[in-house]
Design a protein around this motif. Structure first.
Motif, PDB file in Angstrom:
ATOM      1  N   ALA A  82       0.837  -1.203   0.000  1.00  5.54           N
ATOM      2  CA  ALA A  82       0.000   0.000   0.000  1.00  5.54           C
ATOM      3  C   ALA A  82       0.868   1.248   0.000  1.00  5.54           C
ATOM      4  CB  ALA A  82      -0.910  -0.008   1.225  1.00  5.54           C
ATOM      5  N   GLN A  83       0.641   2.084  -1.005  1.00  3.68           N
ATOM      6  CA  GLN A  83       1.325   3.362  -1.060  1.00  3.68           C
ATOM      7  C   GLN A  83       0.423   4.356  -1.778  1.00  3.68           C
ATOM      8  OE1 GLN A  83       5.020   2.750  -3.104  1.00  3.68           O
ATOM      9  NE2 GLN A  83       4.093   1.492  -4.673  1.00  3.68           N
ATOM     10  N   GLY A  84       0.562   5.612  -1.440  1.00  2.00           N
ATOM     11  CA  GLY A  84      -0.275   6.641  -2.032  1.00  2.00           C
ATOM     12  C   GLY A  84      -0.489   7.753  -1.039  1.00  2.00           C
ATOM     13  N   ALA A  85      -1.557   8.507  -1.221  1.00  5.55           N
ATOM     14  CA  ALA A  85      -1.844   9.645  -0.360  1.00  5.55           C
ATOM     15  C   ALA A  85      -2.912   9.339   0.689  1.00  5.55           C
ATOM     16  CB  ALA A  85      -2.283  10.842  -1.211  1.00  5.55           C
ATOM     17  N   VAL A  86      -3.873   8.478   0.324  1.00  2.76           N
ATOM     18  CA  VAL A  86      -5.007   8.190   1.212  1.00  2.76           C
ATOM     19  C   VAL A  86      -5.295   6.696   1.206  1.00  2.76           C
ATOM     20  CG1 VAL A  86      -7.459   8.649   1.657  1.00  2.76           C
ATOM     21  CG2 VAL A  86      -6.021  10.463   0.717  1.00  2.76           C
ATOM     22  N   LEU A  87      -5.518   6.149   2.402  1.00  2.00           N
ATOM     23  CA  LEU A  87      -5.968   4.767   2.545  1.00  2.00           C
ATOM     24  C   LEU A  87      -7.479   4.794   2.719  1.00  2.00           C
ATOM     25  CD1 LEU A  87      -5.406   1.714   2.977  1.00  2.00           C
ATOM     26  CD2 LEU A  87      -5.184   2.243   5.420  1.00  2.00           C
ATOM     27  N   VAL A  88      -8.185   3.975   1.946  1.00  2.00           N
ATOM     28  CA  VAL A  88      -9.643   3.910   1.995  1.00  2.00           C
ATOM     29  C   VAL A  88     -10.040   2.476   2.329  1.00  2.00           C
ATOM     30  CG1 VAL A  88     -11.798   4.216   0.708  1.00  2.00           C
ATOM     31  CG2 VAL A  88      -9.843   5.737   0.261  1.00  2.00           C
ATOM     32  N   ALA A  89     -10.862   2.309   3.363  1.00  2.00           N
ATOM     33  CA  ALA A  89     -11.388   0.999   3.750  1.00  2.00           C
ATOM     34  C   ALA A  89     -12.902   1.052   3.571  1.00  2.00           C
ATOM     35  CB  ALA A  89     -11.026   0.674   5.188  1.00  2.00           C
ATOM     36  N   ARG A  90     -13.398   0.353   2.564  1.00  2.00           N
ATOM     37  CA  ARG A  90     -14.841   0.328   2.303  1.00  2.00           C
ATOM     38  C   ARG A  90     -15.393  -1.044   2.654  1.00  2.00           C
ATOM     39  NH1 ARG A  90     -19.211  -0.610  -0.855  1.00  2.00           N
ATOM     40  NH2 ARG A  90     -20.697   1.100  -1.032  1.00  2.00           N
ATOM     41  N   ALA A  91     -16.312  -1.056   3.612  1.00  2.00           N
ATOM     42  CA  ALA A  91     -16.869  -2.299   4.129  1.00  2.00           C
ATOM     43  C   ALA A  91     -18.345  -2.405   3.766  1.00  2.00           C
ATOM     44  CB  ALA A  91     -16.708  -2.343   5.644  1.00  2.00           C
ATOM     45  N   GLU A  92     -18.758  -3.648   3.492  1.00  2.00           N
ATOM     46  CA  GLU A  92     -20.159  -3.902   3.171  1.00  2.00           C
ATOM     47  C   GLU A  92     -20.609  -5.195   3.835  1.00  2.00           C
ATOM     48  OE1 GLU A  92     -23.125  -4.068  -0.705  1.00  2.00           O
ATOM     49  OE2 GLU A  92     -20.975  -3.728  -0.987  1.00  2.00           O
ATOM     50  N   VAL A  93     -21.760  -5.135   4.478  1.00  2.00           N
ATOM     51  CA  VAL A  93     -22.323  -6.316   5.122  1.00  2.00           C
ATOM     52  C   VAL A  93     -22.728  -7.312   4.042  1.00  2.00           C
ATOM     53  CG1 VAL A  93     -24.245  -7.193   6.514  1.00  2.00           C
ATOM     54  CG2 VAL A  93     -23.104  -5.055   7.158  1.00  2.00           C
ATOM     55  N   VAL A  94     -22.243  -8.541   4.193  1.00  3.54           N
ATOM     56  CA  VAL A  94     -22.580  -9.628   3.277  1.00  3.54           C
ATOM     57  C   VAL A  94     -23.857 -10.311   3.745  1.00  3.54           C
ATOM     58  CG1 VAL A  94     -21.803 -11.849   2.346  1.00  3.54           C
ATOM     59  CG2 VAL A  94     -20.167  -9.978   2.660  1.00  3.54           C
ATOM     60  N   ASN A  95     -23.982 -10.475   5.069  1.00  3.97           N
ATOM     61  CA  ASN A  95     -25.154 -11.108   5.656  1.00  3.97           C
ATOM     62  C   ASN A  95     -25.297 -10.613   7.082  1.00  3.97           C
ATOM     63  OD1 ASN A  95     -26.418 -13.479   7.360  1.00  3.97           O
ATOM     64  ND2 ASN A  95     -27.147 -13.699   5.255  1.00  3.97           N
ATOM     65  N   ALA A  96     -26.520 -10.284   7.480  1.00  5.38           N
ATOM     66  CA  ALA A  96     -26.770  -9.844   8.854  1.00  5.38           C
ATOM     67  C   ALA A  96     -27.987 -10.553   9.412  1.00  5.38           C
ATOM     68  CB  ALA A  96     -26.970  -8.339   8.915  1.00  5.38           C
ATOM     69  N   GLY A  97     -27.852 -11.020  10.640  1.00  8.10           N
ATOM     70  CA  GLY A  97     -28.971 -11.585  11.378  1.00  8.10           C
ATOM     71  C   GLY A  97     -29.334 -10.631  12.499  1.00  8.10           C
TER      72      GLY A  97
END
Length: 142
Positions: A94-109
């Motif tokens: 990882a290299q660059g100016a900004v780290l982006v962590a995008r999370a999405e729920v796959v399944n929720a109970g």
């Protein structure tokens, strides 16, 4: 709203929750997207977050994945959640100016959510983001 209905957990509340974490404040992490099973966290990449070869330290990527998956799950399950466990696969340095962590729920109970996170870096100049890691985890209500 009845006594059993929790208040809305929106982007403003998510940012306040993030700011209540001393480590997140130290890193300067921001919540830029939150709701409906999705959360995006960003942090500026600075020299003190890098390892000896100039890449973002794996611990920083792991932190971002953990927090992003918990926030995404929190948008589906409510604010009282904790990570039960997660795994991370580092795809490229990882290299660059900004780290982006995008999370999405796959399944929720009712008490548990499974969440996927894509970690990318951006160059800060509008170029295409670069995938650097993928994580998946389980989050439980407290």
């Amino acid at each position: 709203m009845t006594a059993s209905t929790p208040p809305a957990f929106d982007l403003g509340m998510a940012q306040k929750a993030l700011e209540s974490q001393p480590f997140s404040r130290l890193l300067g992490t921001r919540v830029t997207e939150f709701g409906h099973g999705v959360a995006t966290l960003e942090l500026d990449i600075r020299p003190e977050l890098q390892q000896q070869n100039g890449f973002v330290h794996g611990g920083v990527l792991s932190y971002a994945a953990d927090n992003a998956l918990t926030f995404a799950a929190g948008s589906a399950l409510g604010p009282s959640v904790l990570t039960s466990g997660f795994s991370i696969q580092y795809v490229r340095p990882a290299q660059g100016a900004v780290l982006v962590a995008r999370a999405e729920v796959v399944n929720a109970g009712r008490r548990q959510a499974v969440v996927r996170v894509d970690l990318t870096t951006a160059d800060g100049e509008g170029g295409e983001p670069t995938l650097c890691a993928v994580a998946q985890g389980t989050v439980l209500t407290v």
